[in-house]
Design a protein around this motif. Structure first.
Motif, PDB file in Angstrom:
ATOM      1  N   GLN A   1       0.810  -1.221   0.000  1.00 42.03           N
ATOM      2  CA  GLN A   1       0.000   0.000   0.000  1.00 42.03           C
ATOM      3  C   GLN A   1       0.844   1.271   0.000  1.00 42.03           C
ATOM      4  O   GLN A   1       0.302   2.379   0.015  1.00 42.03           O
ATOM      5  CB  GLN A   1      -0.910  -0.011   1.225  1.00 42.03           C
ATOM      6  CG  GLN A   1      -1.937  -1.143   1.191  1.00 42.03           C
ATOM      7  CD  GLN A   1      -2.694  -1.298   2.495  1.00 42.03           C
ATOM      8  OE1 GLN A   1      -2.689  -0.403   3.336  1.00 42.03           O
ATOM      9  NE2 GLN A   1      -3.343  -2.444   2.678  1.00 42.03           N
ATOM     10  N   GLY A   2       2.160   1.129  -0.002  1.00 41.02           N
ATOM     11  CA  GLY A   2       3.034   2.296  -0.029  1.00 41.02           C
ATOM     12  C   GLY A   2       3.201   2.975   1.319  1.00 41.02           C
ATOM     13  O   GLY A   2       3.780   4.062   1.386  1.00 41.02           O
ATOM     14  N   GLU A   3       2.736   2.353   2.380  1.00 38.38           N
ATOM     15  CA  GLU A   3       2.893   2.931   3.710  1.00 38.38           C
ATOM     16  C   GLU A   3       4.337   2.806   4.206  1.00 38.38           C
ATOM     17  O   GLU A   3       4.781   3.566   5.069  1.00 38.38           O
ATOM     18  CB  GLU A   3       1.949   2.262   4.696  1.00 38.38           C
ATOM     19  CG  GLU A   3       0.475   2.460   4.353  1.00 38.38           C
ATOM     20  CD  GLU A   3      -0.433   1.660   5.270  1.00 38.38           C
ATOM     21  OE1 GLU A   3       0.104   1.007   6.204  1.00 38.38           O
ATOM     22  OE2 GLU A   3      -1.649   1.670   5.054  1.00 38.38           O
ATOM     23  N   LEU A   4       5.033   1.817   3.687  1.00 36.84           N
ATOM     24  CA  LEU A   4       6.443   1.619   3.984  1.00 36.84           C
ATOM     25  C   LEU A   4       7.192   1.390   2.673  1.00 36.84           C
ATOM     26  O   LEU A   4       6.602   0.979   1.668  1.00 36.84           O
ATOM     27  CB  LEU A   4       6.656   0.402   4.895  1.00 36.84           C
ATOM     28  CG  LEU A   4       6.209   0.530   6.349  1.00 36.84           C
ATOM     29  CD1 LEU A   4       6.338  -0.831   7.043  1.00 36.84           C
ATOM     30  CD2 LEU A   4       7.022   1.577   7.101  1.00 36.84           C
ATOM     31  N   VAL A   5       8.490   1.654   2.710  1.00 30.87           N
ATOM     32  CA  VAL A   5       9.347   1.457   1.537  1.00 30.87           C
ATOM     33  C   VAL A   5      10.435   0.452   1.900  1.00 30.87           C
ATOM     34  O   VAL A   5      11.049   0.545   2.976  1.00 30.87           O
ATOM     35  CB  VAL A   5       9.992   2.787   1.093  1.00 30.87           C
ATOM     36  CG1 VAL A   5      10.946   2.561  -0.079  1.00 30.87           C
ATOM     37  CG2 VAL A   5       8.915   3.796   0.715  1.00 30.87           C
ATOM     38  N   ALA A   6      10.668  -0.533   1.018  1.00 33.51           N
ATOM     39  CA  ALA A   6      11.761  -1.485   1.209  1.00 33.51           C
ATOM     40  C   ALA A   6      13.042  -0.877   0.656  1.00 33.51           C
ATOM     41  O   ALA A   6      13.078  -0.427  -0.491  1.00 33.51           O
ATOM     42  CB  ALA A   6      11.443  -2.798   0.512  1.00 33.51           C
TER      43      ALA A   6
END
Length: 296
Positions: free
Chosen positions: A252-257
């Motif tokens: 969902q784009g709440e975090l970035v790897a």
């Protein structure tokens, strides 16, 4: 004293069966051994207990008196052993398991755990979730699951499955500086750390297999994996949660790897249990119900 008790039980069986050979057959001992036990008991008591010839046995007065005591001891032994067997059979269906709390959120693990519980409807199962390492002896546990390297111990151990980890950050944290491209750049970022783990991560390049160790000093430390993850979602620092935990937020784009070309070593999940546990016990069945669980 222990020998006398054994001799008394043999003596009682001789009287009951009416012969040394009958007692030997009942006790699955040789006639010579039974006869020797009787002789040792008479020597210990300082008197003859049985008169015998080739055809029959008869109790002496001392033997008749001692036989009463031997019968009582034999009955007590039988009652206690029977009670223990019943209690043991009940306890065999009682299972106490120590688990890392992060596994609460592992859907595949919990599906397998739920199947195991359904397959043992008569069992009394207690689950103890904690971020602290459970101790088999101190906490009277039958099995514990551990994440990471196992210390040397006298317990049995079995690798169950592995947890893939991902380095993640909230987009707001990355907006404050350039996107890192190499592992050593990560030391300059704020980190969220767990008290129980070293403040170090080892990354391996997916192509070259180069390994780089990154040491960091976390300003924020917690004692709970879920809390660390939520703080990372709030943009307070880098964190390396298990992939199963952060996949929805990544999608969902709440975090970035970060550093997609570099991987962290997967964390092994192992079971520890006592050496003398029977292969037929519910504890043994639990440990082996995860045999084909895939890495997640």
């Amino acid at each position: 004293m222990i020998d006398d008790i054994r001799y008394l039980l043999v003596f009682a069986r001789i009287v009951e069966t009416g012969s040394v050979s009958g007692a030997a057959a009942a006790l699955q001992l040789s006639a010579a051994t039974v006869s020797a036990h009787l002789g040792k008991l008479e020597h210990s008591m300082g008197t003859a207990l049985l008169y015998r010839n080739t055809r029959k046995l008869s109790l002496t007065p001392a033997g008749a008196k001692l036989y009463t005591s031997a019968q009582a001891m034999q009955q007590l032994y039988a009652d206690e052993v029977l009670a223990f067997k019943h209690e043991h059979q009940a306890s065999e269906q009682h299972l106490r398991i120590g688990l890392p709390s992060v596994l609460i959120y592992h859907p595949t693990f919990h599906a397998r755990l739920s199947d195991f519980i359904r397959q043992h409807p008569q069992a009394q199962i207690e689950l103890f979730y904690s971020d602290e390492r459970s101790d088999l002896l101190d906490e009277h546990l039958d099995v514990v699951l551990r994440i990471g390297a196992l210390p040397d111990s006298g317990y049995k151990a079995r690798h169950l499955f592995s947890l893939e980890r991902v380095l993640v950050a909230h987009p707001s944290l990355l907006a404050q500086s350039d996107m890192p491209t190499k592992p050593l750049q990560l030391a300059a970022y704020p980190w969220i750390a767990l008290h129980m783990l070293p403040q170090q991560r080892v990354f391996q390049h997916t192509s070259s297999q180069e390994r780089v160790s990154v040491n960091f000093k976390a300003a924020l430390q917690v004692d709970n994996v879920s809390a660390a993850y939520q703080l990372a979602r709030s943009g307070l620092g880098l964190y390396t949660p298990p992939r199963f935990m952060c996949e929805p937020a990544l999608a969902q784009g709440e975090l970035v790897a970060l550093l997609p070309d570099w991987q962290l070593d997967a964390m092994k999940v192992c079971a520890l249990w006592h050496n003398n546990v029977s292969a037929h016990s519910i504890a043994h069945q639990f440990v082996h119900c995860f045999g084909d669980l895939q890495a997640a």
